[in-house]
Design a protein around this motif. Structure first.
Motif, short mmCIF file in Angstrom:
data_model
loop_
_atom_site.label_atom_id
_atom_site.label_comp_id
_atom_site.label_asym_id
_atom_site.label_seq_id
_atom_site.Cartn_x
_atom_site.Cartn_y
_atom_site.Cartn_z
N ILE A 47 -3.19 23.16 -9.51
CA ILE A 47 -4.66 23.32 -10.30
C ILE A 47 -5.56 22.58 -9.29
O ILE A 47 -5.39 21.71 -8.78
N SER A 48 -6.59 23.52 -9.23
CA SER A 48 -7.73 22.98 -8.31
C SER A 48 -9.08 23.36 -9.29
O SER A 48 -9.31 24.15 -10.11
N GLY A 49 -10.16 22.58 -8.88
CA GLY A 49 -11.42 22.71 -9.51
C GLY A 49 -12.38 22.64 -8.14
O GLY A 49 -12.22 23.15 -7.20
N ASN A 50 -13.12 21.67 -8.39
CA ASN A 50 -14.27 21.28 -7.15
C ASN A 50 -13.65 20.24 -6.00
O ASN A 50 -14.24 19.84 -5.44
N ILE A 51 -12.21 20.01 -6.34
CA ILE A 51 -11.90 18.82 -5.58
C ILE A 51 -10.30 19.53 -4.84
O ILE A 51 -10.05 20.47 -5.33
N ASP A 52 -9.54 18.78 -4.32
CA ASP A 52 -8.47 19.10 -3.91
C ASP A 52 -7.41 19.34 -5.17
O ASP A 52 -7.54 18.95 -6.13
N TYR A 53 -6.24 20.18 -4.57
CA TYR A 53 -5.20 20.67 -5.86
C TYR A 53 -4.62 19.62 -6.28
O TYR A 53 -4.40 18.41 -5.62
N CYS A 54 -4.25 19.46 -7.58
CA CYS A 54 -3.41 18.38 -8.20
C CYS A 54 -2.20 19.23 -8.36
O CYS A 54 -1.86 20.38 -8.48
N TYR A 55 -1.15 18.26 -8.24
CA TYR A 55 0.38 19.13 -8.53
C TYR A 55 1.07 18.31 -9.76
O TYR A 55 2.04 17.38 -9.43
N PRO A 56 1.00 18.96 -11.03
CA PRO A 56 1.59 18.23 -12.08
C PRO A 56 2.84 18.59 -12.52
O PRO A 56 3.87 18.06 -13.16
N MET A 57 3.45 19.44 -11.53
CA MET A 57 5.15 20.06 -11.74
C MET A 57 5.45 20.22 -10.43
O MET A 57 4.97 20.75 -9.29
N LYS A 58 6.86 19.65 -10.10
CA LYS A 58 7.40 19.63 -8.91
C LYS A 58 8.99 19.96 -9.03
O LYS A 58 9.42 20.08 -10.34
N TRP A 59 9.72 20.37 -8.28
CA TRP A 59 10.95 20.83 -8.23
C TRP A 59 11.90 20.58 -7.01
O TRP A 59 11.44 20.43 -5.96
N GLU A 60 13.10 20.69 -7.21
CA GLU A 60 14.14 20.45 -6.15
C GLU A 60 15.51 21.38 -6.63
O GLU A 60 15.63 21.55 -7.74
N ILE A 61 16.17 21.94 -5.40
CA ILE A 61 17.49 22.64 -5.85
C ILE A 61 18.59 21.88 -5.06
O ILE A 61 18.33 21.60 -3.80
N THR A 62 19.70 21.89 -5.70
CA THR A 62 20.90 21.25 -4.87
C THR A 62 21.77 22.35 -4.45
O THR A 62 21.63 23.55 -4.62
N GLU A 63 22.72 21.92 -3.68
CA GLU A 63 23.63 22.72 -3.05
C GLU A 63 24.46 23.63 -4.03
O GLU A 63 25.09 24.65 -3.68
N ASP A 64 24.74 22.94 -5.15
CA ASP A 64 25.56 23.47 -6.17
C ASP A 64 24.84 24.23 -7.16
O ASP A 64 25.11 24.62 -8.19
N MET A 65 23.54 24.83 -6.79
CA MET A 65 22.66 25.63 -7.65
C MET A 65 22.33 25.11 -8.68
O MET A 65 21.85 25.75 -9.82
N VAL A 67 18.85 23.21 -10.63
CA VAL A 67 17.68 23.33 -10.17
C VAL A 67 16.92 22.16 -11.23
O VAL A 67 17.38 22.12 -12.22
N LYS A 68 16.25 21.23 -10.59
CA LYS A 68 15.72 20.12 -11.34
C LYS A 68 14.16 20.19 -11.26
O LYS A 68 13.55 20.33 -10.22
N THR A 69 13.29 20.28 -12.47
CA THR A 69 12.04 20.28 -12.41
C THR A 69 11.41 18.95 -13.16
O THR A 69 12.22 18.46 -13.92
N TYR A 70 10.37 18.57 -12.58
CA TYR A 70 9.56 17.31 -13.12
C TYR A 70 8.12 17.63 -13.43
O TYR A 70 7.43 18.25 -12.43
N GLU A 93 2.75 13.11 -20.56
CA GLU A 93 4.23 12.76 -20.81
C GLU A 93 4.79 13.57 -19.70
O GLU A 93 4.79 14.67 -19.18
N ARG A 94 6.08 12.90 -19.06
CA ARG A 94 6.99 13.21 -18.25
C ARG A 94 7.99 14.11 -19.06
O ARG A 94 8.84 13.59 -19.74
N ILE A 95 8.20 15.26 -18.16
CA ILE A 95 9.31 16.26 -19.08
C ILE A 95 10.17 16.66 -17.84
O ILE A 95 9.61 17.05 -16.57
N ASP A 96 11.55 16.29 -17.75
CA ASP A 96 12.43 16.51 -16.84
C ASP A 96 13.34 18.02 -17.32
O ASP A 96 13.63 17.67 -18.50
N ARG A 97 13.66 18.72 -16.65
CA ARG A 97 14.45 19.86 -16.99
C ARG A 97 15.48 20.06 -15.75
O ARG A 97 15.11 19.96 -14.72
N THR A 98 16.75 20.30 -16.25
CA THR A 98 17.75 20.68 -15.44
C THR A 98 18.39 22.15 -15.66
O THR A 98 18.48 22.30 -16.78
#
Length: 144
Positions: A47-65, A67-70, A93-98
Motif C-alpha cells: 500500500i502506498s500513499g505520499n510515502i514509500d510502500y508499506c508491506y503488511p503481508m508477505k509469503w514464502e513457498i517451500t520445495e514440498d509446495m 505456501v505460508k503467508t504472514y 493482529e498477526r495472522i499466519d496461513r499455511t
C-alpha cells in the motif's frame, strides 16, 4: 510483475501483482499447461500513499509446495492512510496461513494461526525486509 516457479507438476505456478498505483495485491496462481485457470490465493499486499510502500503481508513457498503467508492486519475499523500523518504505532493482529498445493494445482488452507494484537511501530510496515514471521507475538490457541 510476474514471476514463474519451476515445478515438476502438470500445472504452472506463478505470482503476479495486480492493482492501482496506491494498492497492489500479489496473487499466487496455478494454471494448466494450456493456460486455463485452476486456482489462486492472495499472498502479498503493498500500500502506498505520499510515502514509500508499506508491506503488511508477505509469503514464502517451500520445495514440498507448501505456501505460508504472514499478515499484519490493522485492528482499527478506521482506515489507515499511509501518509506523513500516519500514527507512530499501528495496532495490528498477526495472522499466519499455511496452504498445500495438491497435484492438480488446487490450494487448500491447512492451518490458520492468530496472534495476540499489539502495537507495531509504523517503521515495521515501511521496511520491505521486515520478517513478519519473527515478530515475537503471542500465539492464541484455538478453543476446541
Amino acid at each position: 510483475m510476474i514471476r514463474k516457479f519451476q515445478t515438476d507438476t502438470e500445472y504452472i505456478l506463478f505470482s503476479a501483482m495486480f492493482g492501482a498505483f496506491d494498492f497492489v495485491k500479489e496473487v499466487l496462481v496455478s494454471i494448466d499447461k494450456n493456460g486455463n485457470y485452476i486456482d489462486s490465493i492472495a499472498v502479498g499486499a503493498a500500500i502506498s500513499g505520499n510515502i514509500d510502500y508499506c508491506y503488511p503481508m508477505k509469503w514464502e513457498i517451500t520445495e514440498d509446495m507448501t505456501v505460508k503467508t504472514y499478515q499484519l492486519k490493522p485492528t482499527s475499523s478506521t482506515p489507515i492512510l499511509y501518509t506523513s500523518d500516519t500514527p507512530d504505532t499501528i495496532h495490528s493482529e498477526r495472522i499466519d496461513r499455511t496452504y498445500k498445493i495438491d497435484s492438480n494445482g488446487k490450494f487448500t488452507e491447512v492451518e490458520k494461526k492468530f496472534y495476540k494484537p499489539k502495537s507495531y511501530p509504523k517503521e515495521k510496515f515501511l521496511d520491505k525486509s521486515y520478517d513478519i514471521s519473527t515478530g515475537n507475538e503471542i500465539y492464541i490457541k484455538p478453543l476446541k
